[in-house]
Design a protein around this motif. Structure first.
Motif, short mmCIF file in Angstrom:
data_model
loop_
_atom_site.label_atom_id
_atom_site.label_comp_id
_atom_site.label_asym_id
_atom_site.label_seq_id
_atom_site.Cartn_x
_atom_site.Cartn_y
_atom_site.Cartn_z
N VAL A 110 26.19 -4.49 41.48
CA VAL A 110 26.11 -3.03 41.33
C VAL A 110 25.63 -2.66 39.93
O VAL A 110 24.78 -1.76 39.76
N GLU A 111 26.13 -3.33 38.94
CA GLU A 111 25.71 -3.05 37.56
C GLU A 111 24.22 -3.34 37.36
O GLU A 111 23.51 -2.59 36.66
N ALA A 112 23.73 -4.42 37.98
CA ALA A 112 22.30 -4.74 37.89
C ALA A 112 21.47 -3.65 38.56
O ALA A 112 20.42 -3.24 38.04
N ALA A 113 21.93 -3.19 39.72
CA ALA A 113 21.20 -2.13 40.42
C ALA A 113 21.18 -0.84 39.60
O ALA A 113 20.17 -0.13 39.56
N GLN A 114 22.28 -0.54 38.94
CA GLN A 114 22.34 0.66 38.11
C GLN A 114 21.37 0.56 36.93
O GLN A 114 20.68 1.53 36.59
N ARG A 115 21.30 -0.62 36.30
CA ARG A 115 20.38 -0.79 35.17
C ARG A 115 18.92 -0.64 35.63
O ARG A 115 18.08 -0.13 34.88
#
Length: 485
Positions: A53-58
């Protein structure tokens, strides 16, 4: 190119193929030959989910600002590469899910059609210009992507259903964390690999493999996730809806079905039966749009039963990799036992078993089950109300078309229905009164690649997928008031 099984796969997070953080794996067997292991996959954790999820947000800021025609071009390249690798991917689908190789290839072809349409939608993200009540004011609307989308897909259509979620999410500028069903993760990894090949930027699409508890639930509840698109059972869909409601984020849920095929005042009973069998037994009945109930004019029951017996006897049951097979195994031992239990329930309820009703023994001990038909089924029986999700058809006779409509509606679901009639007044009544999202007159429950797909009642929540309605879920609407000075 032929695949070498078992295939070992990993998660795909932030543009890298990585094992689960706990290094644990699980195995998936071939349902036609349970002793053959076809996939070894990571058993991921909450930590892996959070990283995805954090990768997708970045990745969201850059991807959402990528010009829509460029996002479309990437999807077109994806379809070209998918077509080039279709034979290899079809083998994986058949080995891990069980459907015949022809059905697997058909699913891939449909996926290509849907993604091509969706790629075009990237350039049709139009808003409106509206007249203002005031002089010197311009009013317009525009669509914008939501952010990180959680895409959760089932095992029965392991490529078309996920891409029905991922493609419109990407086309509209969102980023995605994708959790496939644990049974069919080999197919998921393969098409994610194709996205990597055609140049999808890192973090835009992330694949996390694991259980609902360790991956699905924390994914839905993650504060950075701005929407959830899910296909699966109504029970699971309801729990997703509850979690999403706490966060006030939208959901797109495509869930169960108990779809009726009405035959009334129709002069081609054999043709109707052929259409219904295609709708009932494709993918061994493991389709949310399968026809599982025939509601038929009493005077035509004997003909329907006769044609059904002939049709059921014509199926060749076996390993989907065999080109002669027309009915593959069901997906798992547990699911086979569920179907057996429902058949026994039907017998205990007093329905008459006229064909099938038992496992098919094989040297490989695969999960094979005969196409099964019950007659003398009253609308209050469990086999007439509950989703069996297998090759089981029930027949309920009626004495009026009004009664047929009433019975078609007398279930919790509202996904699809068919009506075979030469009476156009009946056809119009069917369209107006049957409580389903998709209605078919004188044909089975086949959906098309550019047409909205969805249901009513306990079959669906949120905008329909595919077609012009998909962007209603994957985008938010902004209204802009501009003064000339």
């Amino acid at each position: 190119m032929a695949n070498v099984f078992p295939i070992k796969i990993q998660n795909y997070i932030d543009g890298k193929w990585v094992p689960s953080s706990n290094m644990k794996t699980y195995q998936r067997e071939n349902p036609a030959n349970p002793e053959e292991i076809v996939i070894i996959a990571p058993n991921s954790t909450v930590e892996d989910t959070n990283h995805a999820v954090e990768a997708a947000q970045r990745a969201f800021a850059d991807w959402s600002s990528t010009p829509a025609p460029k996002r479309a071009d990437l999807l077109y390249r994806f379809t070209e590469q998918l077509y080039a690798e279709r034979e290899s991917i079809a083998q994986i689908i058949t080995k891990e899910q069980g459907k015949t190789l022809n059905e697997a290839l058909g699913e891939i072809n449909k996926t290509i059609s849907e993604v091509r349409y969706t790629a075009g939608e990237a350039t049709r993200m139009n808003g409106q210009t509206l007249p203002s009540e005031r002089a010197g004011i311009e009013v317009k609307t525009k669509r914008v992507p939501k952010g990180v989308i959680a895409a959760i897909s089932p095992w029965n259509f392991p490529i078309v259903t996920p891409l029905r979620k991922i493609a419109p999410a990407l086309a509209t500028g969102n980023t995605v964390v994708f959790k496939p069903a644990s049974i069919t993760v080999g197919t998921a990894a393969k098409f994610v690999e194709i996205f990597e090949k055609v140049g999808l930027p890192k973090g835009v699409l992330n694949l996390v493999i694991g259980s609902g508890r360790e991956v699905g639930t924390p994914l839905i509840g993650h504060p950075l996730v701005k929407g959830v698109t899910f296909t699966g059972s109504t029970g699971v869909g309801r729990s997703i809806y509850q979690v999403a409601a706490e966060k006030l984020i939208p959901v797109q849920l495509e869930m169960g079905g108990k779809n009726a095929g009405i035959i009334y005042d129709y002069n081609d009973i054999k043709g109707a039966v052929n259409q219904i069998c295609g709708a009932a037994f494709a993918a061994t009945g493991q389709r949310c749009t399968s026809i599982s109930r025939i509601v038929v004019q009493r005077s035509a029951v004997n003909d329907v039963v006769s044609y059904l017996k002939d049709k059921c006897q014509s199926y060749i049951i076996g390993d989907g990799m065999n080109p002669e097979t027309t009915l593959g195994p069901v997906v798992s031992k547990d699911h086979l036992e569920t179907i057996e239990n429902y058949v026994q329930i039907g017998v205990n309820e007093g329905a008459t078993l006229v064909h099938g009703g038992k496992r098919v023994e094989s040297q490989t001990k695969g999960y094979f089950y005969e196409p099964t038909v019950f007659t003398d089924v009253s609308p209050d029986m469990r086999i007439a109300k509950e989703e069996i999700f297998g090759p089981v058809l029930t027949i309920t006779p009626v004495d009026s078309f009004d009664e047929a409509i009433q019975i078609a509606n007398d279930v919790e679901y509202g996904l699809a229905a068919s009506c075979f009639t030469n009476n156009m007044e009946y056809a119009e009544q069917f369209v107006n009164e049957v409580q389903t999202g998709m209605l078919h007159i004188n044909n089975g429950t086949i959906s098309e690649s550019h047409v909205p797909f969805g249901g009513l009642k306990n079959s669906a929540v949120g905008p329909y997928s595919i077609g012009v309605t998909a962007k209603d879920f994957f985008t938010d609407l902004k209204v802009v008031y501009s003064a000339s000075k």
